[in-house]
Write an enzyme that holds these catalytic residues in place. Structure first.
Site, mmCIF file in Angstrom:
data_model
loop_
_atom_site.group_PDB
_atom_site.id
_atom_site.type_symbol
_atom_site.label_atom_id
_atom_site.label_comp_id
_atom_site.label_asym_id
_atom_site.label_seq_id
_atom_site.Cartn_x
_atom_site.Cartn_y
_atom_site.Cartn_z
ATOM 1 N N ARG A 17 32.633 21.325 -69.658
ATOM 2 C CA ARG A 17 31.874 21.700 -68.448
ATOM 3 C C ARG A 17 32.354 20.911 -67.245
ATOM 4 O O ARG A 17 32.385 21.420 -66.120
ATOM 5 C CB ARG A 17 30.377 21.437 -68.678
ATOM 6 N N GLN A 70 32.030 37.668 -35.431
ATOM 7 C CA GLN A 70 31.156 36.568 -35.863
ATOM 8 C C GLN A 70 30.718 36.702 -37.326
ATOM 9 O O GLN A 70 30.618 35.699 -38.038
ATOM 10 C CB GLN A 70 29.924 36.490 -34.966
ATOM 11 N N GLY A 90 38.298 47.763 -48.594
ATOM 12 C CA GLY A 90 38.805 48.494 -49.759
ATOM 13 C C GLY A 90 39.881 47.714 -50.497
ATOM 14 O O GLY A 90 39.951 47.759 -51.730
ATOM 15 N N GLU A 96 29.565 28.262 -71.844
ATOM 16 C CA GLU A 96 29.338 26.802 -71.734
ATOM 17 C C GLU A 96 27.976 26.518 -71.095
ATOM 18 O O GLU A 96 27.820 25.599 -70.304
ATOM 19 C CB GLU A 96 30.434 26.144 -70.904
ATOM 20 N N CYS A 120 31.397 17.837 -76.809
ATOM 21 C CA CYS A 120 32.603 18.592 -76.427
ATOM 22 C C CYS A 120 32.303 19.417 -75.183
ATOM 23 O O CYS A 120 33.136 19.523 -74.275
ATOM 24 C CB CYS A 120 33.018 19.551 -77.546
HETATM 25 C C1 LIG Z 1 34.455 35.442 -72.339
HETATM 26 C C2 LIG Z 1 33.614 34.499 -73.140
HETATM 27 C C3 LIG Z 1 34.222 33.447 -73.833
HETATM 28 C C4 LIG Z 1 33.446 32.584 -74.622
HETATM 29 N N1 LIG Z 1 34.058 31.599 -75.354
HETATM 30 C C5 LIG Z 1 33.320 30.875 -76.257
HETATM 31 C C6 LIG Z 1 33.975 29.964 -77.165
HETATM 32 O O1 LIG Z 1 35.186 29.751 -77.087
HETATM 33 N N2 LIG Z 1 33.222 29.344 -78.110
HETATM 34 C C7 LIG Z 1 31.864 29.538 -78.211
HETATM 35 O O2 LIG Z 1 31.249 28.955 -79.092
HETATM 36 N N3 LIG Z 1 31.216 30.390 -77.357
HETATM 37 C C8 LIG Z 1 31.921 31.064 -76.395
HETATM 38 N N4 LIG Z 1 31.283 31.955 -75.542
HETATM 39 C C9 LIG Z 1 29.853 32.212 -75.740
HETATM 40 C C10 LIG Z 1 28.979 31.711 -74.606
HETATM 41 O O3 LIG Z 1 28.907 30.311 -74.632
HETATM 42 C C11 LIG Z 1 27.614 32.393 -74.740
HETATM 43 O O4 LIG Z 1 27.797 33.753 -74.353
HETATM 44 C C12 LIG Z 1 26.547 31.749 -73.891
HETATM 45 O O5 LIG Z 1 26.201 30.491 -74.413
HETATM 46 C C13 LIG Z 1 25.271 32.589 -73.793
HETATM 47 O O6 LIG Z 1 24.862 33.009 -75.052
HETATM 48 P P1 LIG Z 1 24.491 34.574 -75.275
HETATM 49 O O7 LIG Z 1 25.633 35.374 -74.762
HETATM 50 O O8 LIG Z 1 24.104 34.726 -76.692
HETATM 51 O O9 LIG Z 1 23.275 34.837 -74.316
HETATM 52 P P2 LIG Z 1 21.715 34.564 -74.666
HETATM 53 O O10 LIG Z 1 21.559 33.169 -75.170
HETATM 54 O O11 LIG Z 1 21.213 35.679 -75.510
HETATM 55 O O12 LIG Z 1 21.081 34.640 -73.224
HETATM 56 C C14 LIG Z 1 20.728 35.897 -72.604
HETATM 57 C C15 LIG Z 1 19.981 35.570 -71.300
HETATM 58 O O13 LIG Z 1 18.765 34.880 -71.612
HETATM 59 C C16 LIG Z 1 18.709 33.673 -70.864
HETATM 60 N N5 LIG Z 1 18.011 32.650 -71.654
HETATM 61 C C17 LIG Z 1 18.308 32.232 -72.918
HETATM 62 N N6 LIG Z 1 17.446 31.275 -73.307
HETATM 63 C C18 LIG Z 1 16.597 31.076 -72.267
HETATM 64 C C19 LIG Z 1 15.497 30.185 -72.030
HETATM 65 N N7 LIG Z 1 15.106 29.278 -72.937
HETATM 66 N N8 LIG Z 1 14.849 30.269 -70.842
HETATM 67 C C20 LIG Z 1 15.256 31.155 -69.890
HETATM 68 N N9 LIG Z 1 16.284 32.005 -70.053
HETATM 69 C C21 LIG Z 1 16.944 31.967 -71.221
HETATM 70 C C22 LIG Z 1 20.159 33.291 -70.589
HETATM 71 O O14 LIG Z 1 20.269 32.466 -69.435
HETATM 72 C C23 LIG Z 1 20.781 34.659 -70.376
HETATM 73 O O15 LIG Z 1 20.595 35.056 -69.038
HETATM 74 C C24 LIG Z 1 32.039 32.765 -74.687
HETATM 75 C C25 LIG Z 1 31.436 33.794 -73.939
HETATM 76 C C26 LIG Z 1 32.204 34.647 -73.179
HETATM 77 C C27 LIG Z 1 31.526 35.743 -72.401
#
Ligand SMILES: Cc1cc2nc3c(=O)[nH]c(=O)nc-3n(C[C@H](O)[C@H](O)[C@H](O)COP(=O)(O)OP(=O)(O)OC[C@H]3O[C@@H](n4cnc5c(N)ncnc54)[C@H](O)[C@@H]3O)c2cc1C
Length: 392
Positions: free
Chosen positions: A251, A287, A348, A371, A246
């Site tokens: 994506r 520029q 601004g 995603e 999905c």
């Molecule tokens: C507005 C919004 C809408 C959303 N809608 C949906 C939805 O409809 N359904 C759904 O299921 N999810 C949804 N999401 C969730 C979204 O997919 C997750 O926020 C995202 O996958 C990241 O997960 P996390 O926030 O837990 O961050 P984390 O996984 O905790 O990551 C934190 C940081 O660590 C980094 N990181 C993590 N693992 C590694 C690694 N192995 N190596 C290096 N760096 C790493 C990440 O890049 C990030 O910078 C939504 C999020 C937002 C903000």
């Protein structure tokens, strides 16, 4: 907010790559955004409200299930048309595009691909018309980038499944009628379940205080001993590959959508640069400002070509997940950079809701995270080219 004077940049005559149908679909979406989204979206974002009044319009332009066959209520279009619709919607607002992406690629797609015929007949037409809105529950409080670690689970109780757990950051959750939820069975295998509003123990609290995607509703999905009928299990695919399939579709749409946000920022900054006089000249004559505009149109053109080529490969069924991942990362990063530069070009005025740029910029901070974060997509490309796993 200023009147919507948007003129789409097409520096490499990409229209020549499109069919008449592609252009018709795109232009219908473009007109609809100008007429029905642009006049209301700033107010909705300021109030942090999803504008439900646009649901019917989204359905009419084919934004709910663009590529789902017409027999299920979808628009029966190809992948390029799907991409162009996402581009035009996100030109208006990433939050509105998020709503359409979730409905199409994260709710309708799994029901179409992994569901049985009864499930397709029951849910897809209502989702295509917008009568029902859906959400997709994968992310959990403790499992974001690593969804395979999820703890949401269900037990076989004989005549039904008993679902427990919680999802967070879920787009559309506060108003969804149905949720496609990913949960582990007693053997630890991930399956998709269709959960409906009204099932006892199922609640969807809204997440407040977002500075991003304010015109899109986000919330939690909470399952407290929810009895899910057995016929609500998606039977035709399981394992982490099911939700990831999905995400491939969503994506791909984001790779196009981000171009829309970038085009809007570029177009706004270009127009402003010719009108705003400082030191006796339009700022577009300096520029440093021309450098920004020149880089923006170059990056937009490259992103357009990437998305178009990916669309051709998706239509043929040859696009890999890693190729989709690259386009999502590149195009969102491109859009975010352009939004930040365009905002500076307006001085601004760049921070004012009179213009769309700051809203796009804040929205894109979510798009670059959901995603799959930018970092996670870098790791996907790294793994693809080296064969070495740097995730853990
Ligand atoms: C507005 C919004 C809408 C959303 N809608 C949906 C939805 O409809 N359904 C759904 O299921 N999810 C949804 N999401 C969730 C979204 O997919 C997750 O926020 C995202 O996958 C990241 O997960 P996390 O926030 O837990 O961050 P984390 O996984 O905790 O990551 C934190 C940081 O660590 C980094 N990181 C993590 N693992 C590694 C690694 N192995 N190596 C290096 N760096 C790493 C990440 O890049 C990030 O910078 C939504 C999020 C937002 C903000």
């Amino acid at each position: 907010m200023k009147p919507d004077l948007f003129e789409a940049p097409d520096y490499y005559n990409l229209d020549e790559l499109l069919t008449e149908e592609h252009k018709l679909v795109r232009d219908a979406a473009r007109e609809w955004v100008k007429r029905d989204v642009s006049p209301i979206i700033e107010d909705a974002a300021q109030k942090a409200e999803f504008p439900k009044s646009i649901i019917g319009g989204l359905a009419e332009i084919g934004a709910f299930g663009p590529y789902i066959p017409e027999e299920y209520g979808g628009a029966g279009l190809d992948q390029i048309s799907y991409g162009l619709i996402m581009q035009e919607i996100e030109r208006g607002d990433s939050g509105v595009r998020s709503t359409a992406s979730v409905q199409s690629s994260l709710v309708m797609y799994p029901i179409w691909k992994y569901g049985n015929e009864e499930q397709r007949q029951k849910y897809l037409p209502k989702l295509a018309s917008g009568e029902w809105m859906g959400s997709f529950g994968l992310t959990e409080p403790d499992h974001g980038s690593n969804p395979g670690g999820m703890t949401t689970n269900y037990k076989d109780m004989g005549d039904h499944y008993l679902l427990n757990g919680a999802k967070m950051w879920i787009s559309n959750s506060p108003f969804c009628q149905v949720a496609v939820v990913w949960a582990k069975n007693e053997e630890g295998r991930i399956h998709g379940l269709i959960v409906e509003r009204g099932m006892e123990g199922f609640s969807t609290p809204e997440t407040h205080n977002k500075w991003s995607l304010r015109a899109s509703a986000t919330g939690e999905l909470i399952f407290d001993n929810v009895k899910v009928p057995k016929e609500n299990l998606l039977p035709n695919k399981s394992g982490l590959g099911a939700p990831l399939g999905c995400l491939d579709s969503a994506r791909y749409g984001i790779a196009w959508g981000a171009i829309g946000a970038a085009m809007d920022c570029y177009d706004t900054a270009l127009r402003y640069s010719k009108e705003r006089i400082q030191f006796g000249k339009p700022i577009g004559q300096f520029q440093l400002q021309q450098k920004k505009l020149a880089e923006m149109i170059t990056e937009i053109t490259k992103a357009q070509l990437l998305a178009w080529r990916l669309g051709v490969m998706r239509e043929k069924g040859t696009a890999t997940s890693a190729q989709i991942s690259m386009a999502k990362r590149n195009n969102v990063d491109m859009a975010l950079t352009i939004a930040r530069d365009a905002r500076q070009m307006l001085g601004g005025m760049g921070i004012s809701g009179e213009y769309s740029i700051m809203r796009h910029m804040m929205n894109l901070e979510s798009v670059v995270t959901y995603e799959g974060t930018h970092d996670i997509h870098l790791l996907i490309t790294g793994l693809d080219v080296t064969g070495l796993n740097a995730f853990k």
